[in-house]
Design a protein around this motif. Sequence first.
Motif, PDB file in Angstrom:
ATOM      1  N   ASN A 112       0.791  -1.236   0.000  1.00  0.00           N
ATOM      2  CA  ASN A 112       0.000   0.000   0.000  1.00  0.00           C
ATOM      3  C   ASN A 112       0.821   1.283   0.000  1.00  0.00           C
ATOM      4  N   SER A 113       2.113   1.202   0.283  1.00  0.00           N
ATOM      5  CA  SER A 113       2.917   2.421   0.273  1.00  0.00           C
ATOM      6  C   SER A 113       3.978   2.430  -0.814  1.00  0.00           C
ATOM      7  N   GLU A 114       3.969   1.422  -1.697  1.00  0.00           N
ATOM      8  CA  GLU A 114       4.967   1.354  -2.760  1.00  0.00           C
ATOM      9  C   GLU A 114       4.300   1.189  -4.116  1.00  0.00           C
ATOM     10  N   ASN A 115       4.825   1.908  -5.071  1.00  0.00           N
ATOM     11  CA  ASN A 115       4.228   2.015  -6.392  1.00  0.00           C
ATOM     12  C   ASN A 115       4.193   0.661  -7.115  1.00  0.00           C
ATOM     13  N   VAL A 116       5.352   0.157  -7.511  1.00  0.00           N
ATOM     14  CA  VAL A 116       5.412  -1.110  -8.242  1.00  0.00           C
ATOM     15  C   VAL A 116       6.597  -1.941  -7.750  1.00  0.00           C
ATOM     16  N   LEU A 117       6.315  -3.183  -7.403  1.00  0.00           N
ATOM     17  CA  LEU A 117       7.328  -4.193  -7.107  1.00  0.00           C
ATOM     18  C   LEU A 117       7.186  -5.286  -8.149  1.00  0.00           C
ATOM     19  N   GLY A 118       8.203  -6.138  -8.269  1.00  0.00           N
ATOM     20  CA  GLY A 118       8.046  -7.210  -9.251  1.00  0.00           C
ATOM     21  C   GLY A 118       9.245  -8.125  -9.325  1.00  0.00           C
ATOM     22  N   ASP A 119       9.154  -9.073 -10.251  1.00  0.00           N
ATOM     23  CA  ASP A 119      10.188 -10.088 -10.454  1.00  0.00           C
ATOM     24  C   ASP A 119      10.922  -9.836 -11.762  1.00  0.00           C
ATOM     25  N   TYR A 120      12.231  -9.931 -11.724  1.00  0.00           N
ATOM     26  CA  TYR A 120      13.008  -9.890 -12.961  1.00  0.00           C
ATOM     27  C   TYR A 120      12.979 -11.251 -13.654  1.00  0.00           C
ATOM     28  N   PHE A 121      12.869 -12.302 -12.860  1.00  0.00           N
ATOM     29  CA  PHE A 121      13.058 -13.657 -13.362  1.00  0.00           C
ATOM     30  C   PHE A 121      11.749 -14.453 -13.328  1.00  0.00           C
ATOM     31  N   PRO A 122      11.708 -15.606 -14.001  1.00  0.00           N
ATOM     32  CA  PRO A 122      10.475 -16.398 -14.063  1.00  0.00           C
ATOM     33  C   PRO A 122       9.902 -16.732 -12.687  1.00  0.00           C
ATOM     34  N   ALA A 123       8.587 -16.707 -12.599  1.00  0.00           N
ATOM     35  CA  ALA A 123       7.901 -16.861 -11.318  1.00  0.00           C
ATOM     36  C   ALA A 123       8.160 -18.209 -10.654  1.00  0.00           C
ATOM     37  N   GLY A 124       8.364 -19.256 -11.453  1.00  0.00           N
ATOM     38  CA  GLY A 124       8.481 -20.599 -10.901  1.00  0.00           C
ATOM     39  C   GLY A 124       9.855 -20.958 -10.383  1.00  0.00           C
ATOM     40  N   LEU A 125      10.826 -20.073 -10.488  1.00  0.00           N
ATOM     41  CA  LEU A 125      12.191 -20.382 -10.085  1.00  0.00           C
ATOM     42  C   LEU A 125      12.567 -19.610  -8.809  1.00  0.00           C
ATOM     43  N   GLY A 126      13.634 -20.060  -8.168  1.00  0.00           N
ATOM     44  CA  GLY A 126      14.236 -19.284  -7.092  1.00  0.00           C
ATOM     45  C   GLY A 126      13.595 -19.382  -5.728  1.00  0.00           C
ATOM     46  N   LEU A 164      23.554 -25.636 -20.964  1.00  0.00           N
ATOM     47  CA  LEU A 164      23.612 -24.674 -19.871  1.00  0.00           C
ATOM     48  C   LEU A 164      25.039 -24.221 -19.586  1.00  0.00           C
ATOM     49  N   ALA A 165      25.986 -25.132 -19.743  1.00  0.00           N
ATOM     50  CA  ALA A 165      27.392 -24.766 -19.524  1.00  0.00           C
ATOM     51  C   ALA A 165      27.841 -23.689 -20.502  1.00  0.00           C
ATOM     52  N   LEU A 166      27.326 -23.745 -21.711  1.00  0.00           N
ATOM     53  CA  LEU A 166      27.636 -22.709 -22.692  1.00  0.00           C
ATOM     54  C   LEU A 166      26.883 -21.415 -22.375  1.00  0.00           C
ATOM     55  N   MET A 167      25.629 -21.554 -21.985  1.00  0.00           N
ATOM     56  CA  MET A 167      24.800 -20.372 -21.747  1.00  0.00           C
ATOM     57  C   MET A 167      25.259 -19.586 -20.518  1.00  0.00           C
ATOM     58  N   GLN A 168      25.820 -20.257 -19.519  1.00  0.00           N
ATOM     59  CA  GLN A 168      26.229 -19.538 -18.308  1.00  0.00           C
ATOM     60  C   GLN A 168      27.362 -18.558 -18.577  1.00  0.00           C
ATOM     61  N   LYS A 169      28.012 -18.693 -19.711  1.00  0.00           N
ATOM     62  CA  LYS A 169      29.064 -17.747 -20.075  1.00  0.00           C
ATOM     63  C   LYS A 169      28.485 -16.407 -20.524  1.00  0.00           C
ATOM     64  N   ASN A 170      27.193 -16.401 -20.810  1.00  0.00           N
ATOM     65  CA  ASN A 170      26.492 -15.183 -21.212  1.00  0.00           C
ATOM     66  C   ASN A 170      26.006 -14.463 -19.948  1.00  0.00           C
ATOM     67  N   VAL A 171      26.464 -13.237 -19.743  1.00  0.00           N
ATOM     68  CA  VAL A 171      26.124 -12.502 -18.516  1.00  0.00           C
ATOM     69  C   VAL A 171      24.619 -12.356 -18.345  1.00  0.00           C
ATOM     70  N   PHE A 172      23.905 -12.163 -19.434  1.00  0.00           N
ATOM     71  CA  PHE A 172      22.452 -12.010 -19.366  1.00  0.00           C
ATOM     72  C   PHE A 172      21.790 -13.305 -18.902  1.00  0.00           C
ATOM     73  N   LEU A 173      22.266 -14.440 -19.376  1.00  0.00           N
ATOM     74  CA  LEU A 173      21.606 -15.721 -19.109  1.00  0.00           C
ATOM     75  C   LEU A 173      22.095 -16.407 -17.838  1.00  0.00           C
ATOM     76  N   ALA A 174      23.238 -16.004 -17.310  1.00  0.00           N
ATOM     77  CA  ALA A 174      23.830 -16.693 -16.158  1.00  0.00           C
ATOM     78  C   ALA A 174      22.887 -16.807 -14.955  1.00  0.00           C
ATOM     79  N   PRO A 175      22.170 -15.743 -14.556  1.00  0.00           N
ATOM     80  CA  PRO A 175      21.271 -15.887 -13.399  1.00  0.00           C
ATOM     81  C   PRO A 175      20.165 -16.918 -13.642  1.00  0.00           C
ATOM     82  N   TYR A 176      19.654 -16.973 -14.862  1.00  0.00           N
ATOM     83  CA  TYR A 176      18.608 -17.944 -15.177  1.00  0.00           C
ATOM     84  C   TYR A 176      19.150 -19.368 -15.062  1.00  0.00           C
ATOM     85  N   VAL A 177      20.375 -19.579 -15.555  1.00  0.00           N
ATOM     86  CA  VAL A 177      21.000 -20.900 -15.454  1.00  0.00           C
ATOM     87  C   VAL A 177      21.172 -21.270 -13.985  1.00  0.00           C
TER      88      VAL A 177
END
Length: 759
Positions: A234-248, A530-543
């Motif tokens: 009620n006191s904050e404008n917008v909160l949210g997730d950067y990553f897919p809802a089903g992970l983490g 996944l081993a290849l994708m983790q080298k990508n800074v954008f994809l590393a958190p998802y991996v």
Amino acid sequence: MRYRFYLIGLSLWLAACNSGGDKKTGSSSDSLTIREKYATSPVSDAKTAISQMAVEKGLEVQLVAAEPLVTVPVAMTFDEKGRMWVVEMTGYMPDTVGTGEDIPNGKIVILEDTNQDGVADKRTVFIDSLVLPRAICLVENGILIAEPPKLSFIEINNDKPGKRTLVDDKYTEGGNVEHQPNGLLRAMDNWIYNAKSDKRYRKVGNKWVKELTHFRGQWGISQDNYGRLFYNNNSENVLGDYFPAGLGAHNPQQKNVSGYDEKIVADNRVYPARATTGVNRGYMKGTLNDSLRLVNMTAACSPLVYRGALLGKAYDNNIFVAEPSGNLIKRNIIKDSGYIVKGQQAYAHQEFLTSTDERFRPVSLYDGPDGSLYVLDMYRGIIQHKTYLTPYLKNEIKSRNLTNPLNCGRIYRIVPAGTHPRATIIENDPAHLLALLSNPNGWLRDKAQQMIIDHHYTTLVPALRALLQQKDSLYTQAHALWTLEGLGALQITDVMVLLHQANPYAQVQGLAALPAVINAANGKAVLSELALMQKNVFLAPYVALLLPALPTQLHTEVEQLKMQLVEAYANDPYVADAVINSMAGKEIELQQRLKNWNPDTTLVLAKRLKRVIKDIENHRKASMDESLQKTYPRGAVLFKTVCQTCHGADGDGIQSLAPPLNQSEIVTGDKHKLAAIVLFGLTGPVTVAGKQYKAPEISGDMPGIGSNDEFSDKDIAEVLSYIRGAWSNRAAKVVEKDIQEVRKQYKGRQKSFTIGELK
């Protein structure tokens, strides 16, 4: 004449509370003039109410339904016939003490536009005799209904209720009306998510599945075109997730995971069109400006990612937020920067929609099948629940007779000026539904996906796989992917189509769907990807977030991938938290492996891991046994009702809401100071266990409950004794006399304390 004297006195009292603001503006007389202007709060019919609104140029507000066709609407959904299923919370706050809130007068009604003129003209009561219902969701041949404390699934037979199945008897555990789960958003990944909750649900065959997920928000929840979730409090404008809802959400000892419950729009300022003195803390300095208008959000709710396409491209993916205390709707513009999502208010010093009618109370916003932005307006005076109602606001309500009437309610839609949308009917035909997966209207895409799954149209599987190849439309690909998943037809080869694309947002969709298809047989091939994708800074958190979903049979390969992530991203908070999330119960082992690789304790991973291990140790010392609940039974109940929803069941606080009670010097210290806080409230920064908590990390204000007639002094003493003995706290009990002494000491006080005052 007496009313004028009341205004003069209140104006002078406000001036005193605002610490000399009159010297700068001469606002004592100005405040009186403003208050006289808004001395009454007349009830307007729906058409007049629209004339009191101002919306952005080029758009207009149209009436869809009003009393007596609908009353006190708080939530709704559309069916494939274009009809609105509306939740009526008729029992909410009949007066300032909530008399009769437990009367079963809530309803789920179906509103229909039978003559296609754009206005609902038919009302059908689907089910009545509900106590404060709060959310619904259409699934297959039935409807989920949230009626605290239960979540039930009721089959629909010719618009009448059929067989009832109890899905969760503890859908709401404790909490008052403002602080109980709600939303029931049927998201792109085919799970149903909630605000003010860490649970998600899904119907699999004839069974309902419940899983723990991240705790999110307060009232309302929405998704964007990628399936990311957005919410707020009620006191904050917008909160949210950067990553897919089903992970983490695999490590229950890890309180916060970077990339979830993030602040998307940090600017919480509001710009009402009228004086808004009728807010709970209007007497406090900084709550109202010199024009007696709300400065910052105090009742923000129902963030909506607009995906309807009708309003125009400039509005696509904007997040709208309702603010019923300010009688307005805010617009925010959102942008991605890598995987980080941030936004800002669309305007400087103005709003998307405002009203000069104090009774305009927008509480829920929705995309519609026609592309319109729909607004549910409770249209009433009282919006604050009794639990936290201050004497100041009670006086405001009394002075302008805001209690009545209780039988109003409106539903509006916002459209381009001059347009007249009609109810959108979706033909239940497989080919038609398949085509809708490519529609520019996100609501229609969502509904088509849901209908294909609900009707088990498995004959569409080959065509859905063909849609996966349409690389020119990521939204179509995403819906095709998750429709296959919902049908139980998704295969690893389908996911690979997206993983092998150049567009990282397409790859992310594939990564999010991997848990549905990965197994021991295909695991090695996936791990190589996944081993290849983790080298990508954008994809590393998802991996990294996928680590808990990888096959246990491939332990060696998984551990190798994990260490690759650690060594490459030990200073990346998103990867660090994701790795910790994968090590539930093995945090000490991870700490030792990290030390063996690099003993540097300043690494982000090392610091975050240390914090989690400390939390685990605190939990081991905690004592929340049955004896405490038996000793303070009323205290245990009040804790769940009033305290738990913000401070957490474990007393360790909830991000964006409130600091810990566990190991808090305030809780275990001077019991009279603690009683003063609970009676009158607390505002501003607070330090717990050496750490300072302040807005926006937590809400900057905790309302007091001392003016709530529902709680006796004995009740308050019990709840304080309960929290002073709970978890790792070991402090002396509080008795009724202690509460009475504090009341006497601060007799006549209205405003909240600051820690500085108490010291």
